[in-house]
Design a protein around this motif. Structure first.
Motif, PDB file in Angstrom:
ATOM      1  N   ALA A 201       0.827  -1.206   0.000  1.00 26.28           N
ATOM      2  CA  ALA A 201       0.000   0.000   0.000  1.00 26.28           C
ATOM      3  C   ALA A 201       0.862   1.257   0.000  1.00 26.28           C
ATOM      4  O   ALA A 201       0.542   2.247  -0.665  1.00 26.28           O
ATOM      5  N   THR A 202       1.955   1.225   0.743  1.00 25.56           N
ATOM      6  CA  THR A 202       2.856   2.375   0.771  1.00 25.56           C
ATOM      7  C   THR A 202       3.504   2.592  -0.582  1.00 25.56           C
ATOM      8  O   THR A 202       3.683   3.731  -1.028  1.00 25.56           O
ATOM      9  N   GLN A 203       3.852   1.500  -1.271  1.00 17.79           N
ATOM     10  CA  GLN A 203       4.447   1.609  -2.598  1.00 17.79           C
ATOM     11  C   GLN A 203       3.488   2.298  -3.565  1.00 17.79           C
ATOM     12  O   GLN A 203       3.899   3.136  -4.379  1.00 17.79           O
ATOM     13  N   GLN A 204       2.217   1.980  -3.477  1.00 15.45           N
ATOM     14  CA  GLN A 204       1.228   2.620  -4.348  1.00 15.45           C
ATOM     15  C   GLN A 204       1.173   4.116  -4.094  1.00 15.45           C
ATOM     16  O   GLN A 204       1.064   4.918  -5.025  1.00 15.45           O
ATOM     17  N   LEU A 205       1.256   4.504  -2.827  1.00 13.85           N
ATOM     18  CA  LEU A 205       1.246   5.923  -2.480  1.00 13.85           C
ATOM     19  C   LEU A 205       2.530   6.607  -2.962  1.00 13.85           C
ATOM     20  O   LEU A 205       2.497   7.737  -3.461  1.00 13.85           O
ATOM     21  N   ALA A 206       3.647   5.920  -2.824  1.00 16.28           N
ATOM     22  CA  ALA A 206       4.914   6.473  -3.300  1.00 16.28           C
ATOM     23  C   ALA A 206       4.876   6.711  -4.807  1.00 16.28           C
ATOM     24  O   ALA A 206       5.365   7.734  -5.302  1.00 16.28           O
ATOM     25  N   ASP A 207       4.288   5.770  -5.530  1.00 19.40           N
ATOM     26  CA  ASP A 207       4.172   5.936  -6.985  1.00 19.40           C
ATOM     27  C   ASP A 207       3.318   7.158  -7.318  1.00 19.40           C
ATOM     28  O   ASP A 207       3.659   7.944  -8.214  1.00 19.40           O
ATOM     29  N   ALA A 208       2.211   7.326  -6.589  1.00 17.92           N
ATOM     30  CA  ALA A 208       1.314   8.442  -6.859  1.00 17.92           C
ATOM     31  C   ALA A 208       1.980   9.783  -6.566  1.00 17.92           C
ATOM     32  O   ALA A 208       1.731  10.775  -7.260  1.00 17.92           O
ATOM     33  N   LEU A 209       2.818   9.818  -5.540  1.00 22.82           N
ATOM     34  CA  LEU A 209       3.496  11.053  -5.141  1.00 22.82           C
ATOM     35  C   LEU A 209       4.836  11.251  -5.846  1.00 22.82           C
ATOM     36  O   LEU A 209       5.482  12.281  -5.648  1.00 22.82           O
ATOM     37  N   LYS A 210       5.255  10.247  -6.616  1.00 20.63           N
ATOM     38  CA  LYS A 210       6.595  10.262  -7.212  1.00 20.63           C
ATOM     39  C   LYS A 210       7.647  10.471  -6.121  1.00 20.63           C
ATOM     40  O   LYS A 210       8.566  11.283  -6.235  1.00 20.63           O
ATOM     41  N   ALA A 211       7.484   9.707  -5.067  1.00 18.46           N
ATOM     42  CA  ALA A 211       8.298   9.877  -3.870  1.00 18.46           C
ATOM     43  C   ALA A 211       9.373   8.807  -3.773  1.00 18.46           C
ATOM     44  O   ALA A 211       9.255   7.715  -4.337  1.00 18.46           O
ATOM     45  N   ARG A 212      10.413   9.132  -3.030  1.00 24.41           N
ATOM     46  CA  ARG A 212      11.442   8.166  -2.679  1.00 24.41           C
ATOM     47  C   ARG A 212      10.890   7.235  -1.608  1.00 24.41           C
ATOM     48  O   ARG A 212      10.213   7.670  -0.683  1.00 24.41           O
ATOM     49  N   LEU A 213      11.183   5.941  -1.708  1.00 23.37           N
ATOM     50  CA  LEU A 213      10.687   4.958  -0.746  1.00 23.37           C
ATOM     51  C   LEU A 213      11.866   4.315  -0.030  1.00 23.37           C
ATOM     52  O   LEU A 213      12.806   3.836  -0.655  1.00 23.37           O
ATOM     53  N   VAL A 214      11.796   4.318   1.304  1.00 24.33           N
ATOM     54  CA  VAL A 214      12.816   3.699   2.143  1.00 24.33           C
ATOM     55  C   VAL A 214      12.157   2.580   2.932  1.00 24.33           C
ATOM     56  O   VAL A 214      11.123   2.792   3.572  1.00 24.33           O
ATOM     57  N   VAL A 215      12.742   1.382   2.912  1.00 23.88           N
ATOM     58  CA  VAL A 215      12.209   0.237   3.642  1.00 23.88           C
ATOM     59  C   VAL A 215      13.134  -0.063   4.814  1.00 23.88           C
ATOM     60  O   VAL A 215      14.354  -0.179   4.630  1.00 23.88           O
ATOM     61  N   VAL A 216      12.558  -0.182   6.016  1.00 25.06           N
ATOM     62  CA  VAL A 216      13.353  -0.468   7.207  1.00 25.06           C
ATOM     63  C   VAL A 216      12.895  -1.796   7.807  1.00 25.06           C
ATOM     64  O   VAL A 216      11.753  -2.216   7.622  1.00 25.06           O
ATOM     65  N   PRO A 217      13.774  -2.478   8.555  1.00 21.63           N
ATOM     66  CA  PRO A 217      13.450  -3.804   9.103  1.00 21.63           C
ATOM     67  C   PRO A 217      12.609  -3.702  10.372  1.00 21.63           C
ATOM     68  O   PRO A 217      13.115  -3.826  11.486  1.00 21.63           O
ATOM     69  N   ALA A 218      11.310  -3.476  10.205  1.00 18.56           N
ATOM     70  CA  ALA A 218      10.439  -3.252  11.360  1.00 18.56           C
ATOM     71  C   ALA A 218       8.995  -3.441  10.947  1.00 18.56           C
ATOM     72  O   ALA A 218       8.679  -3.658   9.770  1.00 18.56           O
TER      73      ALA A 218
END
Length: 267
Positions: A228-245
């Motif tokens: 779901a976050t990836q979909q929002l990142a695509d819509a915002l043309k945003a950088r996505l950072v994934v953390v182990p949590a």
């Protein structure tokens, strides 16, 4: 730091340093059933490295006078008013979970005032299951335990935040219970989760955001899953950072989250 916003007292933690509105400002916006304390480590780092910090308590949460506001839009306007009360014309916004919706809406309402946008544990729409909403209404303490279990990715997270020996599960449970008990005359748990569930302005808000945007997601987040976050990142043309949590990433993986924030906010 105490401020007057719309005629009521509001509290913002300044990271252990006197607030200086002339410095680049970072506003930290907490999620449902939380307050400024969830940002302690992160806000202190920025306050001690050349930034002005406002880790806010939303109305009716912790040290800010109530009542809690009725919508994400109202909280976005309140956040912008708090910035003005602190003498801040421009700031970066960092929001977690419900706070991410508030940050998104504020960035859309005043794009000229927001320099950076960082959304942690976010999704749009941020729908809440009927089972959780029913539990929040009927048995809020049980619902707190449900959310606590869903928000942390392991049964026994490393006890490292904010210091050795801290029990992440227990401290988060205690914080949510304190928020619930401290809001007299209102079921704050149900209020906050219904506010997330009702927010429908995200698509319009995303179209108005003008600043660089970063999303930070927990690889094991069950509340706002990475997909779901990836979909929002695509819509915002945003950088996505994934953390182990999981969803409670500022407590469960503070070092990784700090690294993501530094990458997003340091010019």
């Amino acid at each position: 730091m105490k401020l007057s916003v719309d005629g009521r007292e509001a509290y913002a933690y300044t990271g252990g340093k006197p607030f200086d509105p002339a410095l680049p400002c970072v506003v930290f916006i907490h999620g449902a059933m939380h307050d400024h304390s969830g940002w302690t480590l992160l806000s202190r780092w920025f306050a001690h490295h050349g930034h002005g910090v406002l880790a806010i308590n939303q109305p009716g949460h912790g040290r800010s006078e109530g009542p809690p506001l009725a919508s994400v839009a109202a909280l976005a306007d309140w956040t912008l008013a708090l910035m003005s009360a602190a003498g801040v014309q421009q700031a970066a916004l960092v929001g977690h979970s419900m706070g991410s919706l508030i940050a998104l809406e504020a960035a859309a309402r005043a794009p000229q005032r927001i320099t950076r946008l960082v959304l942690l544990g976010t999704a749009y729409p941020m729908k809440v299951s009927d089972a959780l909403l029913s539990a929040a209404r009927d048995t809020p303490l049980k619902a707190i335990d449900m959310v606590n279990a869903l928000s942390i990715s392991t049964p026994a997270s490393k006890p490292s935040y904010p210091g050795p020996g801290m029990w992440v599960h227990g401290s988060n449970r205690a914080l949510m219970r304190n928020m619930q008990d401290g809001c007299k005359g209102l079921n704050l748990f149900e209020h906050d989760f219904r506010l997330c569930n009702a927010y429908c302005g995200g698509a319009a808000a995303m179209a108005k955001v003008q600043c660089p945007t970063t999303l930070i997601t927990g690889a094991h987040d069950q509340m706002t899953p990475p997909k779901a976050t990836q979909q929002l990142a695509d819509a915002l043309k945003a950088r996505l950072v994934v953390v182990p949590a999981g969803h409670l990433m500022p407590a469960e993986a503070p070092d990784a989250v700090l690294a993501g924030l530094r990458g997003a906010l340091e010019v």
